[in-house]
Design a protein around this motif. Structure first.
Motif, PDB file in Angstrom:
ATOM      1  N   ILE A   1       8.888  -3.625   6.789  1.00  0.00           N
ATOM      2  CA  ILE A   1       8.286  -2.874   5.675  1.00  0.00           C
ATOM      3  C   ILE A   1       8.097  -3.818   4.477  1.00  0.00           C
ATOM      4  CG2 ILE A   1       8.686  -0.966   4.057  1.00  0.00           C
ATOM      5  CD1 ILE A   1       8.143  -0.014   6.894  1.00  0.00           C
ATOM      6  N   GLU A   2       6.935  -3.752   3.853  1.00  0.00           N
ATOM      7  CA  GLU A   2       6.633  -4.730   2.799  1.00  0.00           C
ATOM      8  C   GLU A   2       7.033  -4.288   1.398  1.00  0.00           C
ATOM      9  OE1 GLU A   2       2.634  -6.137   3.149  1.00  0.00           O
ATOM     10  OE2 GLU A   2       2.999  -6.937   5.164  1.00  0.00           O
ATOM     11  N   LYS A   3       7.008  -2.974   1.183  1.00  0.00           N
ATOM     12  CA  LYS A   3       7.286  -2.486  -0.184  1.00  0.00           C
ATOM     13  C   LYS A   3       8.431  -1.487  -0.195  1.00  0.00           C
ATOM     14  CE  LYS A   3       4.328  -0.954  -3.087  1.00  0.00           C
ATOM     15  NZ  LYS A   3       3.159  -0.169  -3.573  1.00  0.00           N
ATOM     16  N   VAL A   4       9.202  -1.491  -1.239  1.00  0.00           N
ATOM     17  CA  VAL A   4      10.300  -0.532  -1.372  1.00  0.00           C
ATOM     18  C   VAL A   4       9.739   0.884  -1.245  1.00  0.00           C
ATOM     19  CG1 VAL A   4      12.198   0.242  -2.819  1.00  0.00           C
ATOM     20  CG2 VAL A   4      11.360  -2.093  -3.044  1.00  0.00           C
ATOM     21  N   PRO A   5      10.175   1.655  -0.253  1.00  0.00           N
ATOM     22  CA  PRO A   5       9.652   3.013  -0.152  1.00  0.00           C
ATOM     23  C   PRO A   5      10.231   3.916  -1.244  1.00  0.00           C
ATOM     24  CG  PRO A   5      11.221   2.570   1.619  1.00  0.00           C
ATOM     25  CD  PRO A   5      11.143   1.324   0.794  1.00  0.00           C
ATOM     26  N   ILE A   6       9.413   4.869  -1.664  1.00  0.00           N
ATOM     27  CA  ILE A   6       9.868   5.850  -2.655  1.00  0.00           C
ATOM     28  C   ILE A   6      10.170   7.130  -1.886  1.00  0.00           C
ATOM     29  CG2 ILE A   6       9.232   7.142  -4.747  1.00  0.00           C
ATOM     30  CD1 ILE A   6       9.074   4.233  -5.338  1.00  0.00           C
ATOM     31  N   THR A   7      11.374   7.618  -1.972  1.00  0.00           N
ATOM     32  CA  THR A   7      11.723   8.842  -1.259  1.00  0.00           C
ATOM     33  C   THR A   7      12.891   9.527  -1.930  1.00  0.00           C
ATOM     34  OG1 THR A   7      12.477   9.773   0.847  1.00  0.00           O
ATOM     35  CG2 THR A   7      13.210   7.540   0.349  1.00  0.00           C
TER      36      THR A   7
END
Lengths: 354, 354
Positions: free
Chosen positions: B298-304
């Motif tokens: 995964i390339e970007k910090v996921p927002i959850t």
């Protein structure tokens, strides 16, 4: 994203530790030996306040009584969160009290006066000598507060002081409580449940929750909304019967919220970092009943299996100084309270010298 | 106390973050851009292995395949925990397998052979072509493993290789599981409950627990005791009906134990730091059912809001690379599993390219 923190005490230390799970850089303004400076990505001397502000995308503070020029500069640069309006209320206790009154927020009855003689006269005339005289400036952790319940010795201490005082009714509360809330940049609000707080001589010894009337959460929401607040906020209450009165608020993470490090999925520190960096609010549900015991003036890291020890790496232990804390979780409040009692005995076996 | 960590990947990073609540100094041996070096009190180049060992009171590793000379030097200086005997088993898969057999620890049936031709012949004669050929050296995260279930294409890959192989029966397991255990210097042992692990192409995608037969905890105890192990240990199992077989162990904190950061009062990292520094064991009870999802490539910090994101600050995203993970907690396993399913969809909406 670079986060500047004004002040590097334990609150800054824990904010950084909790923030490390995401790709932030943490800059701290404080003396080099401050706990937070020990783990910051960079430490700035208080004289370099412009540099920390200029190198940060957002600036916050772990303590409201830090350098006014640093706070003001961060505010002027449009980087300070929460913004300076909340700090200004904390600089003068009378402004805070008037703010509550003007915004319909419940707080003990008070009168603002100038000088010790006026304070004593007001105490007698308005409160029948059953009240508290508080200096308007510079008081926290019980400093600058004079409790008067017909005790004449206080008169001589206060009489010749030439400052602004708040004279307040003495609330013979059932217990003290607090709520840790958080508000996002978009104005969403959420709060952890209230906790029961044991303060002795004006300093927090332990707290646990959930405990107390959820209406406290609504009062915190009202306060935070009115301030257009962003970040974590701590509000202390007096509870007597069904009456709930704000004692004071702190525009920051708060000692009574340390239990959220273990009692919730997201701690008050997570919430603060998330809110000031523009995140949507994170859940504030507790995963279990939980509590916290302060390590006041304790010289050595205690060894215990009853709770989880957080040590602040302060240079020197002093009477009343918060050297660390211990968190506990339990299956219910009775279990939590039992663990706190065990810790009280283990840690303060030789007494609690405050 | 100064703790030296050989290797500065995400396991070292999290070990430091968790260890920060107590007054330890953390030294890391790795390249400067390694995640763990970013937050260490001091970073040492791999060539300076003597210096990190000499400046540390205790030395551990976050990954068993680090510099052998560094491990050996730390061992010779009497500072390495867990000690080098467990690492030696991991250098040669056949030694690990023989160790299980010699200590009465259940593991799939296997034969050790030299060279590809022998491996293929053994596969046919002993396992009816229904087995796995594994290189004895250098395999982890599924590397160096050749699954053969009557698939002839594998023969050409393996045939001319001139190394030691372990040829193993193929276990058509119901599920994979693991147990994270911890053993103190005084030989006390404790373990978290087992978890269900989903591995795809030899790499962990998610896991959750408690799930599975508690007898696994006893097997881990037996292994740890026999090794006179100190610290956190991770053991992976194949479960088929009532049969439990060790797949392999890791002499360190383990990816399937990351959920303990939120599912337990004390995480596997807390336990490891505590054990190697001589502490009595900390509780390994879970505070709630919980689980973890890896952020692979995964390339970007996921927002959850569904879980709590941990990001490892790696320089570059690559296929299969563990860039971070997301922890979830829930009121029961169904709740946990539901949250993992939501995250799977949110994060791997475009597919899981492994």
């Amino acid at each position: 994203m670079n986060i500047g923190i004004l002040g590097g005490g334990q609150l800054g230390l824990m904010m950084i530790n909790e923030g490390r799970r995401l790709p932030f850089k943490f800059y701290v303004m404080d003396e080099r030996e401050a706990p937070g400076c020990g783990i910051a990505d960079k430490c700035f001397a208080p004289s370099d306040y412009k540099e920390i502000v200029d190198s940060s995308d957002v600036v916050t503070f772990e303590f409201e009584h830090v350098s006014e020029e640093a706070l003001q500069y961060a505010q002027d640069e449009g980087k300070l969160l929460p913004s300076i309006n909340s700090v200004e209320l904390k600089r003068e206790r009378y402004k805070e009290k008037e703010y509550y009154r003007d915004h319909g927020l419940p707080t003990p009855r008070f009168v603002v006066v100038r000088g010790g003689e006026d304070a004593l006269r007001t105490l007698k005339d308005e409160f029948n000598n059953y009240g508290v005289i508080k200096q308007s400036r510079g008081g926290y952790d019980g400093k600058g507060q004079y409790f008067v319940k017909g005790d004449p010795s206080v008169a001589s201490q206060v009489k010749d002081m030439n400052c602004t005082f708040v004279v307040e009714e003495f609330v013979d509360f059932d217990f003290e409580a607090s709520v840790i809330g958080v508000r996002s940049r978009r104005g969403e609000f959420s709060a952890y449940p209230p906790t029961f707080n044991l303060n002795l001589k004006g300093i927090l010894v332990y707290n646990y929750g959930p405990y107390g009337d959820p209406r406290m959460q609504e009062i915190v929401r009202k306060l935070a909304d009115s301030l257009n607040y962003v970040g974590t906020i701590g509000v202390e209450f007096f509870v007597k019967g069904s009456s709930i009165l704000i004692n004071e608020f702190a525009p920051r993470v708060h000692n009574t919220g340390h239990y959220t490090l273990d009692g919730a999925m997201f701690s008050q520190f997570d919430q603060h970092v998330n809110a000031i960096t523009g995140g949507d609010l994170l859940p504030t549900e507790l995963t279990s009943p939980s509590g916290m015991l302060n390590l006041l003036g304790i010289e050595k890291v205690p060894i215990t299996r009853t709770g989880k020890v957080y040590w602040y790496n302060k240079k020197e232990a002093k009477k009343r100084r918060k050297m660390g804390h211990v968190n506990v979780v339990g299956k219910d409040l009775e279990d939590v309270k039992g663990k706190i009692d065990i810790l009280m005995k283990q840690i303060y076996d030789k007494g609690l010298d405050l």
